[in-house]
Structures are given as C-alpha cells and as structure tokens.
Design a protein around this motif. Structure first.
Motif, short mmCIF file in Angstrom:
data_model
loop_
_atom_site.label_atom_id
_atom_site.label_comp_id
_atom_site.label_asym_id
_atom_site.label_seq_id
_atom_site.Cartn_x
_atom_site.Cartn_y
_atom_site.Cartn_z
N SER A 36 0.73 -1.11 0.09
CA SER A 36 -0.12 0.07 0.01
C SER A 36 0.76 1.23 0.05
N VAL A 94 -7.24 -13.84 -2.59
CA VAL A 94 -6.71 -13.78 -1.35
C VAL A 94 -5.94 -15.03 -1.26
N LEU A 139 -9.98 -7.60 3.17
CA LEU A 139 -10.14 -7.61 1.61
C LEU A 139 -11.67 -8.29 1.39
N ALA A 190 -13.11 -8.55 -2.33
CA ALA A 190 -11.77 -9.21 -3.12
C ALA A 190 -12.57 -10.68 -3.27
#
Length: 304
Positions: free
Chosen positions: A187, A269, A259, A264
C-alpha cells in the motif's frame, strides 16, 4: 512389507517432488511411525480394519479431533503414494471417514482497531526522539504496515532479505512455504513506512551490511518472531487494544478478512496469502457469507 523403508520413500518423494518443508516432513514422520508401531505387522501392509482400529485407539486416548484428522491425512497421503507407485494394489483409507471437528474461526481485528494500531505506529515513528527509540519505532511502523498490507506469515516477514525492498517498492517478491515465490503489492502507507525504515537502516553500518531487511543481533541474523510479537503487543496496549487479542497472525487474518469484506475474490486472497490449496483459505467463508447476506439485505427489492 517393510514399512520403515516405504515411509522413507514417501518422505523422500514429499521432499523432492512437492518441496515439503522440514517441519512438514517431521510431522509426517512422527504420525506415520506412530501408526506403524501401533499396527501389528506395520503400516504398509495394514487394511481398513487395522487403520480404523488404530484411529479408534487414538480417539480413546484423548487426542483432539484436529490431531486425529492430521494423523489420518498423513496415512491417506502415504497410501496414495504406495498405490501410485504400484507398491499396493488398493488404498485401505478410501472408506475411512475423517473425525468430526469444529471449524474455529480465526481471531481477527476490526478495521477500526487496525486503523488505530497503524495510526499509533505512525505517530510514534514520527515523534521518536533518541536514536535507539527512533530506530525501534521506525522498524515497528514498517513491520505493521507491511504485515497488514501484504498478509505475510510472520516468519516470511521477519526473514525478508533486504533485496526485496530494493527492486521495486510497489511490491515484494516473497519466497514462502515449499520454496514457492509469490508477488504481494504494498500500500502507499506501507511504501512510505518502508522508505523511512530503509533510510534509517542505511545510517547504521552494522545494519547496512546485513543481508536482512530487519537485521538483529540474533542467531539467525534477523529480527525474531518473538521480539516482533512482543513489540506488537506493546503497540496494541498503547493503542487501547486488548493485548490478548493481537498477534502477528491476527494481523494476517485481518488482512484477509478485510479484503473479503470489501469485495475481494477468495482465489485472489488465496494467492496473496500463499495458500497452496483453496481449502485452507476457506476458513474465511464466514466473511463471504456475511457479505452476501448484507448484499441481499441492502439491494433486494423485497428485503425488509
């Protein structure tokens, strides 16, 4: 039939062909040798009734359902190998049922709690005064930001080589279980925390020469899992979060859960966590179920 030789051949296959880690091989060895000693005539020549009797004995001795399931899994893998190699004409585990066990949900943290933890780490990194305190604060900030951004296993995180951070700060290439490599993106906040740590690290000659991203004066040469876990609990206490509910593994679970909560895909994942099998990632299906219920309740025209 020589059970000991067959077990050795199986373990060699697991190591050479599947890249099983030393801990995995040791676990298989313990379980298979235990079964072979308990079954008259050894494990390699056992029939379904022999294996069922052995598992019943294991259950009677008070082994947890998870331990029983692990032992049966090792035995199943062993007989699949014997059948595939033509060393057995049948698989006696085909009719055996796995022991019932509850599926404990992984401990995790809310997004708000995780935010508080990361904000506190950033604040301490920005306010640290003396050199030693500053280094520790910058390191801890980088560790928690990277862990939450990537979901790395704690052993993967603390043992990262410094080269992973010098290639491209948008992502890390991580070598995980079974020596398999995967890419994990960082990130914006994790990249900033990592740049600050690398700059501070370069100022310390002893650190600058280390091959590890998080060097330490330990036997391994890098920060230990135990020290990171202790520092993380200290950070949690200073953030007003219950110490008992946090660990590096809990942050890994938070990464996966958050997530999935935000849309997601489970397969994505799985890849990010480095799970070889989707069934391992399916401990998070409760998160998907909650998301689907919320989706229906929010968008279905007949929902109350």
């Amino acid at each position: 039939m020589n059970s000991a030789a067959r077990i050795e051949a199986f373990l060699e296959m697991m190591s050479a062909e599947r890249g099983a880690a030393e801990n995995t091989l040791s676990s298989y060895r313990r379980d298979l040798e235990h079964a072979s000693e308990a079954i008259k005539g050894g494990l390699a020549g056992a029939g379904s009734a022999d294996i069922r009797a052995y598992l019943d004995e294991v259950a009677a001795r008070g082994f947890a359902p998870t331990s029983q399931a692990r032992k049966l899994s090792a035995i199943r893998q062993f007989f699949k190998f014997l059948y595939a190699e033509g060393l057995r004409g049948d698989d006696p585990t085909g009719t055996l049922d796995s022991p019932r066990k509850g599926r404990p949900l992984p401990k995790t943290m809310s997004e708000a709690e995780t935010g508080r933890l990361l904000d506190r780490a950033a604040q301490e990194a920005g306010e640290a005064g003396p050199d030693g305190d500053r280094m520790a604060a910058l390191r801890l900030h980088a560790l928690v930001e990277v862990l939450y951004a990537t979901g790395l296993r704690v052993s993967e995180l603390v043992g990262l080589p410094v080269t992973v951070a010098l290639r491209d700060d948008r992502f890390f290439m991580v070598r995980g279980k079974g020596d398999k490599e995967r890419m994990v993106p960082l990130s914006t906040k994790a990249r900033a925390a990592m740049r600050a740590w690398l700059a501070a690290r370069a100022e310390r000659p002893a650190f600058a020469e280390s091959p590890f991203l998080f060097p330490a004066s330990s036997d391994s040469g890098h920060l230990s899992r135990q020290v990171f876990a202790r520092d993380l609990k200290g950070l949690a206490a200073r953030s007003g979060i219950a110490v008992a509910k946090i660990s590096p593994h809990v942050l890994r679970h938070a990464f996966a859960s958050h997530l999935l909560q935000n849309g997601a895909d489970l397969r994505a994942v799985q890849q990010l966590l480095g799970h070889a099998d989707i069934s391992t990632t399916q401990i998070y299906t409760h998160v998907l179920e909650e998301r689907l219920v919320r989706l229906v309740n929010d968008h279905h025209p007949l929902a109350d």
